[in-house]
Design an enzyme around this catalytic site. Structure first.
Site, mmCIF file in Angstrom:
data_model
loop_
_atom_site.group_PDB
_atom_site.id
_atom_site.type_symbol
_atom_site.label_atom_id
_atom_site.label_comp_id
_atom_site.label_asym_id
_atom_site.label_seq_id
_atom_site.Cartn_x
_atom_site.Cartn_y
_atom_site.Cartn_z
ATOM 1 N N LYS A 121 5.099 7.194 -5.116
ATOM 2 C CA LYS A 121 3.673 6.913 -5.300
ATOM 3 C C LYS A 121 2.924 7.039 -3.970
ATOM 4 O O LYS A 121 1.893 7.707 -3.886
ATOM 5 C CB LYS A 121 3.489 5.511 -5.896
ATOM 6 C CG LYS A 121 2.045 5.149 -6.174
ATOM 7 C CD LYS A 121 1.939 3.809 -6.867
ATOM 8 C CE LYS A 121 1.709 2.731 -5.864
ATOM 9 N NZ LYS A 121 1.376 1.439 -6.441
ATOM 10 N N ASP A 139 0.518 5.027 -10.539
ATOM 11 C CA ASP A 139 0.448 3.571 -10.441
ATOM 12 C C ASP A 139 0.370 2.999 -11.861
ATOM 13 O O ASP A 139 0.444 3.729 -12.845
ATOM 14 C CB ASP A 139 -0.739 3.147 -9.583
ATOM 15 C CG ASP A 139 -2.073 3.335 -10.263
ATOM 16 O OD1 ASP A 139 -2.150 4.069 -11.266
ATOM 17 O OD2 ASP A 139 -3.050 2.733 -9.797
#
Length: 190
Positions: A121, A139
């Protein structure tokens, strides 16, 4: 309707609703985003933006932060939660940036993943926002909304990332993810 067609419609609707698709972490240099994104784990971007002002005032560069003791970093970043582990990761990351990358954030995904505290991420965020490369930041908002819209069928971040890569035009992928975050914060329930 095919997923690529649905994705195109969603991209346009989100673009109309959220024309400014910027990262909500404040930064002017790549290393500052790298630190901020580590602090953002289980913390709001708003709080991180406040905390890093003191951190970057005391340690204005990669070298200064690399020289800092983890305990001194922790004293500043503690309000972000998980202070000990975040301070340890930031210290190790800045030392590695200094020692192995000439104090520059690498523009290579695999090199970013070598940095302590950097996962997919975070690496995707850096690749998209700093280097303008195609990136899918999976996310919680991205995962939840992509599933609700039928663009993904998994709760596993790497699987959602792969599914979205198949459907999104690469040049729109980073902004798409930022817009999902904005939409998730403004409209969606957990």
């Amino acid at each position: 309707m095919r997923k690529k067609e649905r994705a195109a419609i969603v991209i346009e609707r989100l673009k109309k609703e959220y024309p400014g698709a910027d990262c909500t972490l404040d930064y002017k240099e790549a290393w500052k985003l790298l630190v901020s994104v580590r602090l953002a784990a289980q913390c709001t971007d708003e709080r991180v933006n406040i905390i890093v002002k003191d951190l970057f005032a005391k340690y204005p560069g990669v070298n200064e932060l690399a020289e800092a003791e983890p305990e001194d970093i922790e004293a500043i970043v503690r309000p972000c939660g998980l202070g000990k582990s975040k301070a340890r990761d930031i210290s190790k990351c800045m030392r590695m940036l200094r020692d192995e990358f000439g104090s520059k954030v690498p523009d290579n995904f695999d090199d970013l993943l070598k940095l302590p505290g950097v996962g997919r991420k975070s690496a995707n965020l850096i690749m998209g926002d700093v280097f303008g490369k195609p990136a899918i930041v999976t996310d919680t908002h991205c995962i939840r909304i992509a599933n609700l819209l039928g663009l993904a069928d998994s709760k596993v971040p790497v699987k959602v990332e792969q599914q979205l890569r198949e459907q999104l035009p690469p040049e729109k992928s980073s902004d798409f993810c930022h817009r999902l975050v904005l939409h998730g914060r403004a409209v969606c329930i957990a």
